[in-house]
Design a protein around this motif. Sequence first.
Motif, PDB file in Angstrom:
ATOM      1  N   ARG A 235       0.822  -1.210   0.000  1.00 58.06           N
ATOM      2  CA  ARG A 235       0.000   0.000   0.000  1.00 58.06           C
ATOM      3  C   ARG A 235       0.862   1.270   0.000  1.00 58.06           C
ATOM      4  O   ARG A 235       0.528   2.250  -0.681  1.00 58.06           O
ATOM      5  CB  ARG A 235      -0.939   0.025   1.210  1.00 58.06           C
ATOM      6  CG  ARG A 235      -1.711   1.338   1.316  1.00 58.06           C
ATOM      7  CD  ARG A 235      -2.701   1.360   2.468  1.00 58.06           C
ATOM      8  NE  ARG A 235      -3.262   2.711   2.632  1.00 58.06           N
ATOM      9  CZ  ARG A 235      -4.203   3.031   3.512  1.00 58.06           C
ATOM     10  NH1 ARG A 235      -4.708   2.100   4.313  1.00 58.06           N
ATOM     11  NH2 ARG A 235      -4.641   4.285   3.597  1.00 58.06           N
ATOM     12  N   TYR A 236       1.937   1.240   0.775  1.00 59.21           N
ATOM     13  CA  TYR A 236       2.754   2.442   0.939  1.00 59.21           C
ATOM     14  C   TYR A 236       4.102   2.285   0.238  1.00 59.21           C
ATOM     15  O   TYR A 236       4.626   1.181   0.088  1.00 59.21           O
ATOM     16  CB  TYR A 236       2.996   2.723   2.423  1.00 59.21           C
ATOM     17  CG  TYR A 236       1.737   2.945   3.223  1.00 59.21           C
ATOM     18  CD1 TYR A 236       1.068   4.167   3.195  1.00 59.21           C
ATOM     19  CD2 TYR A 236       1.213   1.924   4.018  1.00 59.21           C
ATOM     20  CE1 TYR A 236      -0.088   4.372   3.934  1.00 59.21           C
ATOM     21  CE2 TYR A 236       0.062   2.115   4.761  1.00 59.21           C
ATOM     22  CZ  TYR A 236      -0.586   3.342   4.712  1.00 59.21           C
ATOM     23  OH  TYR A 236      -1.728   3.537   5.444  1.00 59.21           O
ATOM     24  N   ILE A 237       4.658   3.417  -0.131  1.00 59.90           N
ATOM     25  CA  ILE A 237       6.016   3.463  -0.679  1.00 59.90           C
ATOM     26  C   ILE A 237       6.793   4.499   0.127  1.00 59.90           C
ATOM     27  O   ILE A 237       6.376   5.654   0.241  1.00 59.90           O
ATOM     28  CB  ILE A 237       6.024   3.859  -2.170  1.00 59.90           C
ATOM     29  CG1 ILE A 237       5.272   2.826  -3.000  1.00 59.90           C
ATOM     30  CG2 ILE A 237       7.458   4.008  -2.668  1.00 59.90           C
ATOM     31  CD1 ILE A 237       5.007   3.282  -4.428  1.00 59.90           C
ATOM     32  N   ALA A 238       7.897   4.073   0.705  1.00 58.13           N
ATOM     33  CA  ALA A 238       8.777   5.007   1.415  1.00 58.13           C
ATOM     34  C   ALA A 238       9.969   5.317   0.525  1.00 58.13           C
ATOM     35  O   ALA A 238      10.461   4.452  -0.201  1.00 58.13           O
ATOM     36  CB  ALA A 238       9.241   4.407   2.736  1.00 58.13           C
ATOM     37  N   TYR A 239      10.414   6.551   0.585  1.00 57.86           N
ATOM     38  CA  TYR A 239      11.633   6.929  -0.126  1.00 57.86           C
ATOM     39  C   TYR A 239      12.315   8.035   0.658  1.00 57.86           C
ATOM     40  O   TYR A 239      11.738   8.640   1.569  1.00 57.86           O
ATOM     41  CB  TYR A 239      11.332   7.367  -1.565  1.00 57.86           C
ATOM     42  CG  TYR A 239      10.414   8.550  -1.714  1.00 57.86           C
ATOM     43  CD1 TYR A 239      10.907   9.858  -1.753  1.00 57.86           C
ATOM     44  CD2 TYR A 239       9.030   8.377  -1.828  1.00 57.86           C
ATOM     45  CE1 TYR A 239      10.061  10.945  -1.896  1.00 57.86           C
ATOM     46  CE2 TYR A 239       8.176   9.459  -1.973  1.00 57.86           C
ATOM     47  CZ  TYR A 239       8.694  10.746  -2.010  1.00 57.86           C
ATOM     48  OH  TYR A 239       7.853  11.825  -2.157  1.00 57.86           O
ATOM     49  N   VAL A 240      13.562   8.288   0.340  1.00 61.49           N
ATOM     50  CA  VAL A 240      14.317   9.347   1.013  1.00 61.49           C
ATOM     51  C   VAL A 240      14.743  10.374  -0.022  1.00 61.49           C
ATOM     52  O   VAL A 240      14.883  10.064  -1.208  1.00 61.49           O
ATOM     53  CB  VAL A 240      15.548   8.803   1.760  1.00 61.49           C
ATOM     54  CG1 VAL A 240      15.140   7.806   2.822  1.00 61.49           C
ATOM     55  CG2 VAL A 240      16.541   8.166   0.794  1.00 61.49           C
ATOM     56  N   GLY A 241      14.936  11.595   0.428  1.00 62.56           N
ATOM     57  CA  GLY A 241      15.378  12.607  -0.522  1.00 62.56           C
ATOM     58  C   GLY A 241      15.403  13.984   0.077  1.00 62.56           C
ATOM     59  O   GLY A 241      14.947  14.233   1.202  1.00 62.56           O
ATOM     60  N   ALA A 242      15.961  14.900  -0.708  1.00 59.98           N
ATOM     61  CA  ALA A 242      16.065  16.296  -0.307  1.00 59.98           C
ATOM     62  C   ALA A 242      15.772  17.172  -1.506  1.00 59.98           C
ATOM     63  O   ALA A 242      16.214  16.879  -2.630  1.00 59.98           O
ATOM     64  CB  ALA A 242      17.471  16.585   0.225  1.00 59.98           C
TER      65      ALA A 242
ATOM     66  N   TYR B 202       4.507   7.593   0.673  1.00 66.08           N
ATOM     67  CA  TYR B 202       3.439   7.836  -0.314  1.00 66.08           C
ATOM     68  C   TYR B 202       2.379   6.748  -0.165  1.00 66.08           C
ATOM     69  O   TYR B 202       2.700   5.553  -0.109  1.00 66.08           O
ATOM     70  CB  TYR B 202       4.050   7.801  -1.710  1.00 66.08           C
ATOM     71  CG  TYR B 202       3.073   7.886  -2.864  1.00 66.08           C
ATOM     72  CD1 TYR B 202       2.623   9.105  -3.337  1.00 66.08           C
ATOM     73  CD2 TYR B 202       2.639   6.720  -3.512  1.00 66.08           C
ATOM     74  CE1 TYR B 202       1.746   9.181  -4.423  1.00 66.08           C
ATOM     75  CE2 TYR B 202       1.770   6.778  -4.580  1.00 66.08           C
ATOM     76  CZ  TYR B 202       1.328   8.016  -5.033  1.00 66.08           C
ATOM     77  OH  TYR B 202       0.470   8.081  -6.104  1.00 66.08           O
ATOM     78  N   ASP B 203       1.117   7.158  -0.085  1.00 67.61           N
ATOM     79  CA  ASP B 203       0.001   6.224   0.028  1.00 67.61           C
ATOM     80  C   ASP B 203      -0.571   5.983  -1.365  1.00 67.61           C
ATOM     81  O   ASP B 203      -1.106   6.902  -1.997  1.00 67.61           O
ATOM     82  CB  ASP B 203      -1.074   6.812   0.950  1.00 67.61           C
ATOM     83  CG  ASP B 203      -2.169   5.813   1.298  1.00 67.61           C
ATOM     84  OD1 ASP B 203      -2.368   4.847   0.525  1.00 67.61           O
ATOM     85  OD2 ASP B 203      -2.832   6.003   2.332  1.00 67.61           O
ATOM     86  N   THR B 204      -0.453   4.749  -1.866  1.00 65.91           N
ATOM     87  CA  THR B 204      -0.895   4.457  -3.233  1.00 65.91           C
ATOM     88  C   THR B 204      -2.409   4.494  -3.383  1.00 65.91           C
ATOM     89  O   THR B 204      -2.920   4.587  -4.501  1.00 65.91           O
ATOM     90  CB  THR B 204      -0.393   3.071  -3.686  1.00 65.91           C
ATOM     91  OG1 THR B 204      -0.951   2.061  -2.837  1.00 65.91           O
ATOM     92  CG2 THR B 204       1.122   2.998  -3.645  1.00 65.91           C
ATOM     93  N   THR B 205      -3.153   4.439  -2.275  1.00 66.44           N
ATOM     94  CA  THR B 205      -4.616   4.424  -2.380  1.00 66.44           C
ATOM     95  C   THR B 205      -5.198   5.798  -2.682  1.00 66.44           C
ATOM     96  O   THR B 205      -6.239   5.906  -3.335  1.00 66.44           O
ATOM     97  CB  THR B 205      -5.258   3.884  -1.084  1.00 66.44           C
ATOM     98  OG1 THR B 205      -4.919   4.756   0.002  1.00 66.44           O
ATOM     99  CG2 THR B 205      -4.772   2.480  -0.790  1.00 66.44           C
ATOM    100  N   ASP B 206      -4.549   6.854  -2.192  1.00 64.69           N
ATOM    101  CA  ASP B 206      -5.110   8.186  -2.414  1.00 64.69           C
ATOM    102  C   ASP B 206      -4.088   9.210  -2.902  1.00 64.69           C
ATOM    103  O   ASP B 206      -4.417  10.385  -3.101  1.00 64.69           O
ATOM    104  CB  ASP B 206      -5.793   8.712  -1.154  1.00 64.69           C
ATOM    105  CG  ASP B 206      -4.860   8.750   0.049  1.00 64.69           C
ATOM    106  OD1 ASP B 206      -3.621   8.669  -0.144  1.00 64.69           O
ATOM    107  OD2 ASP B 206      -5.366   8.873   1.185  1.00 64.69           O
ATOM    108  N   GLY B 207      -2.816   8.781  -3.072  1.00 66.80           N
ATOM    109  CA  GLY B 207      -1.808   9.688  -3.600  1.00 66.80           C
ATOM    110  C   GLY B 207      -1.267  10.692  -2.615  1.00 66.80           C
ATOM    111  O   GLY B 207      -0.506  11.593  -2.995  1.00 66.80           O
ATOM    112  N   THR B 208      -1.610  10.564  -1.333  1.00 65.70           N
ATOM    113  CA  THR B 208      -1.094  11.494  -0.334  1.00 65.70           C
ATOM    114  C   THR B 208       0.305  11.082   0.094  1.00 65.70           C
ATOM    115  O   THR B 208       0.710   9.928  -0.081  1.00 65.70           O
ATOM    116  CB  THR B 208      -2.004  11.546   0.897  1.00 65.70           C
ATOM    117  OG1 THR B 208      -2.096  10.232   1.470  1.00 65.70           O
ATOM    118  CG2 THR B 208      -3.386  12.048   0.525  1.00 65.70           C
ATOM    119  N   ARG B 209       1.016  12.024   0.663  1.00 65.61           N
ATOM    120  CA  ARG B 209       2.362  11.710   1.149  1.00 65.61           C
ATOM    121  C   ARG B 209       2.611  12.375   2.500  1.00 65.61           C
ATOM    122  O   ARG B 209       2.031  13.426   2.804  1.00 65.61           O
ATOM    123  CB  ARG B 209       3.417  12.089   0.114  1.00 65.61           C
ATOM    124  CG  ARG B 209       3.507  13.548  -0.240  1.00 65.61           C
ATOM    125  CD  ARG B 209       4.375  13.742  -1.487  1.00 65.61           C
ATOM    126  NE  ARG B 209       3.674  13.309  -2.682  1.00 65.61           N
ATOM    127  CZ  ARG B 209       4.170  12.498  -3.611  1.00 65.61           C
ATOM    128  NH1 ARG B 209       5.374  12.002  -3.465  1.00 65.61           N
ATOM    129  NH2 ARG B 209       3.471  12.154  -4.668  1.00 65.61           N
TER     130      ARG B 209
END
Length: 658
Positions: A253-260, A275-282
């Motif tokens: 369901r979720y995708i975690a990533y790192v960045g700046a 990032y929540d794949t169900t509603d596109g929120t982060r």
Amino acid sequence: MGKRKLVVEDLYALQSVTNPVLSPCGGEVVFVRTHIDEDQNDYVSNLFHVDVLSNEVTQWTFGKGRVSSPQWSADGTKIAFLSNRDEKNQVYVLSTKGGEARALTSFEKGVSSYLWSPCGKKVWVNGSVKEGKAFTDKEEKDEKKFAVPYRVTKMKYQMDAVGLLPQDIFKQIGVVDIETGEVTQFTEGNHQYTLQAVSHDGTKIIMSVNKSENQDYEFGQPMVIVDVETKEETVLVDEEGNFGGATFSKDDRYIAYVGANRTFQNTTHTDVVVYDTTDGTRMNLTESIDAPVGDYAIADLQQGVSAPAVVWTKDNHLYFQLSTMGDVRLYFATLDGAVYPASPENEHIYGYDISIDGTFAIVAVSNAISPGELFKLEITTGERSAITSFNQTYVEEVELIEPEAIVFQGAKEWDVHGWLIKPAGYVAGEKYPLVLNIHGGPAMMYGNSFVHEMQLLAAEGYGVLYINPRGSHGYSQQFVDAVRGDYGGADYEDIMASIDFVTSENEWIDTDRLGVTGGSYGGFMTNWIVGHTNRFKAAVTQRSISNWISFFGVSDIGYFFNDWQHGANMTDVDALWAISPLKYAENIETPLLILHGEKDFRCPIEQAEQLYITLRSMGKETEFVRFPGADHNLSREGAPNLRIARLDEITGWFKKYL
């Protein structure tokens, strides 16, 4: 019998233990052990296995090359890894029941990364392919091997540790069938694709690609979620900055990533975003923490370190590294915003993996007097038990000096942190010389990690001072950003304040025998220091910068680094010259040794050449040592004999003048 003193050749005795990866069931771990083969003057790494319950360690590969990126198949019956035993990195597969590893790929240009498909029957691969060619195509060899011209049409045409970049080579993604070896190319076109993640149901991958026609001022790659069957793309992140390390939660369901992002250019803190794949929120899980996610500690022992950006548990909890106050710690986070440390202070966790149920971690840990081993860490209790002991005998036999942590006030009355090591064999009442060692970056940090170079200087009879002046990571966003537009300003004040502090607090320091050294930014600062004060009696500058004007055009990063760090380019050469140590060469009276790698594309050797010839023309006390074939990473990953030679040059110069 007392312990012996550390010597430069101890580099050959030390072993690097890295990249622990837990099996799907959590009962086994594979990891990589690296050592230096003195006869072949190279690094040798092999795959090891450990049973978590019995702690029985078994060596699984025995090659003379390098292995990296071990990964378990989803059912735990196979291990894949990368190895350069046939020159180029290829994917190898090994049955966990035993037997020889077999090469799965034989690509002309090798494999840069790979990921298992959850079905265990395929492996996703990422590698370079010549324009118009496939992974498996063989190039025609030019037996005459005549030199040919290299046409430059882009600003990004060279890279440190690589050299000139091939103009017609592109990174593509493909799939390899485990049984047949059949390769199916998944991406196409003249773009640089980077494989990031594969979903647990196997239906989606995450990849990075920047399709802008002009890449000269593109410094990141948008990440997209791709449907494996339809190749339909969903944008995961597309903003200016550097993002990666994407990974799916166990339920996809979720995708975690790192960045700046680019708010503070290359000094912006890295965060963990979900990032929540169900509603596109982060959600930015680390927004409230004023420290960067990831490992920014400088060390010179661990080889081939590759820690995961984020690890999920089955309960959708997350773990990641955080660089803070000289430590690299393991942190825990939940999706409702709870974030807290999961490992102690005063150490460097440079590798880790988490059991799927989140009850324990396997961590690779170093501190100032421990080169690094694997431990099992019980998450709830904090109890820790040793798994490996490759460096145990060394630690028991060699005198390693515990540094003293210091805090003092630098410019603008900001607190600055650092460490002071007393010389080996210290006797109260005696006087000793002191060497100040300045780190590179500058957006990196010294930390609570084993550094052979620091211990060697102490063993040679010097006190050793190393600090994190403003511009260093691990403290606050304001602190790391403060150096931009102020090179040689408050950072110089911080460094000189460190000398004032330790000499006032430690009567054993002989203020007439102070030395200074540093590499990269530390080399710039060494050059700057000796051009602005005669306080030091000897200096060694390494892979340094002396002239920001020429740096703009010769460094692989010069044309944007000057803008980012100094706010100046070739339309304002006066500003660049004002902060160039070469401008102040006439003031230098400190004997200065200049060390530089001939294949350094980050701080090219012409920087050293300009400084040396200028100083010699002025009759200054200086020498210049060139290291053939060495790039910017000589001190950490260079040819072992050259690393030894470099350390001998440093200690020899200080012995002569201190």
